[in-house]
Design an enzyme around this catalytic site. Structure first.
Site, PDB file in Angstrom:
ATOM      1  N   GLU A  41     -11.290   6.026  -1.185  1.00  7.24           N
ATOM      2  CA  GLU A  41     -10.261   5.855  -1.744  1.00  7.24           C
ATOM      3  C   GLU A  41      -9.894   6.139  -3.390  1.00  7.24           C
ATOM      4  OE1 GLU A  41      -6.666   2.472  -2.691  1.00  7.24           O
ATOM      5  OE2 GLU A  41      -8.407   1.814  -1.520  1.00  7.24           O
ATOM      6  N   ASP A  45      -7.797   9.474  -4.383  1.00  8.53           N
ATOM      7  CA  ASP A  45      -6.841   9.526  -5.203  1.00  8.53           C
ATOM      8  C   ASP A  45      -6.826  10.514  -6.467  1.00  8.53           C
ATOM      9  OD1 ASP A  45      -4.541   8.194  -6.667  1.00  8.53           O
ATOM     10  OD2 ASP A  45      -6.102   7.538  -8.019  1.00  8.53           O
ATOM     11  N   ASP A 114      -3.140   3.981   1.100  1.00 15.19           N
ATOM     12  CA  ASP A 114      -4.713   3.766   0.747  1.00 15.19           C
ATOM     13  C   ASP A 114      -5.428   4.672   1.656  1.00 15.19           C
ATOM     14  OD1 ASP A 114      -3.966   2.206  -1.523  1.00 15.19           O
ATOM     15  OD2 ASP A 114      -4.348   0.485  -0.387  1.00 15.19           O
ATOM     16  N   GLU A 117      -5.573   8.112   1.115  1.00 19.71           N
ATOM     17  CA  GLU A 117      -6.494   8.901   0.015  1.00 19.71           C
ATOM     18  C   GLU A 117      -7.942   8.821   0.373  1.00 19.71           C
ATOM     19  OE1 GLU A 117      -3.238   7.499  -3.696  1.00 19.71           O
ATOM     20  OE2 GLU A 117      -4.953   6.040  -3.004  1.00 19.71           O
TER      21      GLU A 117
END
Length: 223
Positions: A41, A45, A114, A117
């Site tokens: 994650e 991101d 989340d 990502e």
């Protein structure tokens, strides 16, 4: 589940050489999966942020850094990423441990963001930046095109609105900070004289304040 994973791979435009990394991205943080999921994650991101920055820089050649930053914020916010995730079927592929179900039900968009990502992180690890960029470009370009002008910052919009109403400036208060130090989640409350307090959630204090301001504007019919 196997058919859904295969369908997701088609949407991602990539056949994974190590499908286990995609499965790890789709398993919400719990027990032995927690470290790997959070790392994916974290990586995804940053991959998304870089790809969107690249796209904006190349597309809007005459815009200032401030305008590009507002566009970037709009394109990587929780609601936008969750919307893309839902459109490609990520929601149907998530494995949710019992310990996480209550949290997911409270903040479904945050969890969907989340996981998306984490999937981007897995795509980058297994397929490289070019594969990840092609996927992001395919799904975020149309969202860029929908924003003809740089979006107005929600906090700025709320501040301008309360000034027009001749009210005191909004007050933001941190309610709690959850999660690990490297990936905290902020819950912030915004108060405006004469109106109910509204809570916002974000990966940073600024994001949580923006989320609270945006929700306030939506609830009051300003936005």
């Amino acid at each position: 589940m196997k058919d859904k994973i295969e369908s997701l791979c088609k949407e991602l435009g990539h056949n994974f050489s190590d499908i286990s990394i995609l499965r790890e991205a789709l398993t919400l943080a719990s027990g032995s999966h927690k470290a790997g999921y959070e790392r994916l994650e974290f990586l995804g991101d940053r991959v998304l942020g870089l790809a969107i920055s690249d796209m904006l820089y190349r597309t809007y050649k005459k815009e200032s850094e401030g305008s590009l930053a507002r566009r970037h914020t709009s394109l990587v916010r929780t609601e936008t990423v969750a919307m893309v995730a839902k459109s490609i079927g990520i929601e149907d592929c998530i494995e949710v441990p019992k310990s996480e179900k209550a949290n997911m039900e409270r903040s479904p968009q945050t969890f969907l963001c989340d996981v998306c990502e984490a999937v981007l992180g897995a795509l980058y690890i297994d397929g490289g930046y070019e594969k990840a960029f092609k996927f992001i470009d395919r799904h975020w370009s149309r969202l860029m095109e929908e924003e003809k002008d740089p979006p107005v910052d929600s906090k700025t919009m709320l501040q301008e609105w309360v000034q027009k109403q001749k009210l005191a400036l909004p007050v933001y208060r941190v309610l709690q900070i959850k999660g690990p130090d490297h990936e905290p989640t902020f819950e912030i409350e915004v108060s405006v004289e004469g109106y109910a307090k509204i809570k916002g959630i974000g990966r940073s204090k600024r994001q949580a304040e923006q989320d609270a301001a945006e929700k306030f504007l939506s609830n009051t019919g300003v936005k």
